[in-house]
Design a protein around this motif. Structure first.
Motif, PDB file in Angstrom:
ATOM      1  N   THR A 195      -3.365  -5.646 -10.302  1.00 46.52           N
ATOM      2  CA  THR A 195      -4.137  -4.416 -10.477  1.00 46.52           C
ATOM      3  C   THR A 195      -5.239  -4.479 -11.541  1.00 46.52           C
ATOM      4  O   THR A 195      -6.100  -3.588 -11.562  1.00 46.52           O
ATOM      5  CB  THR A 195      -3.200  -3.260 -10.846  1.00 46.52           C
ATOM      6  N   SER A 247      -5.726  -4.793  -4.027  1.00 41.44           N
ATOM      7  CA  SER A 247      -6.544  -5.394  -5.077  1.00 41.44           C
ATOM      8  C   SER A 247      -7.752  -4.528  -5.391  1.00 41.44           C
ATOM      9  O   SER A 247      -8.448  -4.059  -4.486  1.00 41.44           O
ATOM     10  CB  SER A 247      -7.015  -6.785  -4.647  1.00 41.44           C
ATOM     11  N   PRO A 248      -8.053  -4.317  -6.685  1.00 39.83           N
ATOM     12  CA  PRO A 248      -9.252  -3.554  -7.042  1.00 39.83           C
ATOM     13  C   PRO A 248     -10.529  -4.323  -6.715  1.00 39.83           C
ATOM     14  O   PRO A 248     -11.608  -3.732  -6.635  1.00 39.83           O
ATOM     15  CB  PRO A 248      -9.088  -3.335  -8.553  1.00 39.83           C
ATOM     16  N   VAL A 249     -10.406  -5.636  -6.544  1.00 37.38           N
ATOM     17  CA  VAL A 249     -11.545  -6.479  -6.166  1.00 37.38           C
ATOM     18  C   VAL A 249     -11.071  -7.337  -4.991  1.00 37.38           C
ATOM     19  O   VAL A 249     -10.612  -8.471  -5.173  1.00 37.38           O
ATOM     20  CB  VAL A 249     -12.009  -7.376  -7.342  1.00 37.38           C
ATOM     21  N   ARG A 306       1.483   2.611  -7.418  1.00 36.34           N
ATOM     22  CA  ARG A 306       0.703   1.544  -8.038  1.00 36.34           C
ATOM     23  C   ARG A 306       1.381   0.948  -9.275  1.00 36.34           C
ATOM     24  O   ARG A 306       1.359  -0.258  -9.486  1.00 36.34           O
ATOM     25  CB  ARG A 306      -0.690   2.066  -8.404  1.00 36.34           C
ATOM     26  N   SER A 311       0.828  -1.206   0.000  1.00 33.09           N
ATOM     27  CA  SER A 311       0.000   0.000   0.000  1.00 33.09           C
ATOM     28  C   SER A 311       0.864   1.258   0.000  1.00 33.09           C
ATOM     29  O   SER A 311       0.377   2.348  -0.304  1.00 33.09           O
ATOM     30  CB  SER A 311      -0.929   0.009   1.219  1.00 33.09           C
ATOM     31  N   GLU A 321      -8.622  -5.032 -13.384  1.00 34.72           N
ATOM     32  CA  GLU A 321     -10.001  -5.209 -12.925  1.00 34.72           C
ATOM     33  C   GLU A 321     -10.535  -6.586 -13.317  1.00 34.72           C
ATOM     34  O   GLU A 321     -11.210  -7.255 -12.538  1.00 34.72           O
ATOM     35  CB  GLU A 321     -10.894  -4.121 -13.523  1.00 34.72           C
TER      36      GLU A 321
END
Length: 202
Positions: free
Chosen positions: A198, A145-147, A91, A87, A200
């Motif tokens: 990363t 994670s985006p999900v 990115r 984090s 989606e």
């Protein structure tokens, strides 16, 4: 009550400064022998007696330090991946940072290579490796994670790249893999790991 006379140096016989070093060396020898034996024979067939023989110590010493084979295996398979806090990483650099981290970890900790050998030869070792990656990689990936609910799937995909390279480079010693520099490995693997981290969707 009989009292021990001080030694010539003025210390009691039990206060031997070399004893901790001997103890650490003995433990290290036992764990190294255990990893090799578990890899060669598997968990079920490996014996305390054989491990002690490989370590050139009495079997009672193995029992003294680790209690039984289960305790010895737990100690021999203790792995800290030291996964960085992603984090805090830009990115666009996540994939490169993770690949470089594992290259550095693998080359400074022989336990990882030893447990890789154990993991590909018996179920107990494979289960241990699965647990390590799930426990230590999962929370780190959730944070980026985006999900987030797909983090376990992403961790498995990342492991396929990291462990695949480690198997080829440090266990099988395939010449092309061994010959690659860190920068070259990162250049090849980082884009794929970055996508797993990363993207989606696939």
């Amino acid at each position: 009550m009989v009292e021990h006379a001080p030694s010539a140096a003025g210390t009691a016989p039990d206060a031997d400064p070399a004893r901790p070093r001997r103890s650490a060396a003995t433990r290290a020898a036992i764990l190294a022998a255990a990893r090799d034996r578990f890899a060669a024979d598997g968990y079920e067939r490996a014996t305390i007696r054989a491990i002690a023989k490989d370590a050139r110590i009495d079997p009672s010493m193995v029992m003294r330090y680790y209690g039984n084979k289960e305790g010895l295996f737990a100690a021999a398979s203790e792995i800290d991946l030291r996964v960085p806090d992603l984090s805090r990483v830009p990115r666009e650099e996540l994939g490169a940072r993770l690949v470089r981290h594992f290259l550095e970890r693998w080359e400074c900790d022989e336990t990882l290579t030893a447990m890789m050998r154990v993991g590909v030869t018996n179920e107990a070792g494979a289960e241990r490796m699965r647990g390590v990656f799930a426990e230590q990689m999962g929370p780190v990936l959730v944070a980026v994670s985006p999900v987030p609910e797909k983090a376990p799937t992403r961790a498995a995909l990342i492991a396929s790249q990291i462990l695949g390279m480690a198997l080829c480079r440090y266990v099988l010693h395939l010449p092309p893999a061994v010959g690659l520099s860190h920068d070259e490995v990162v250049a090849w693997l980082a884009p794929t790991v970055q996508r797993y981290l990363t993207a989606e969707q696939p």
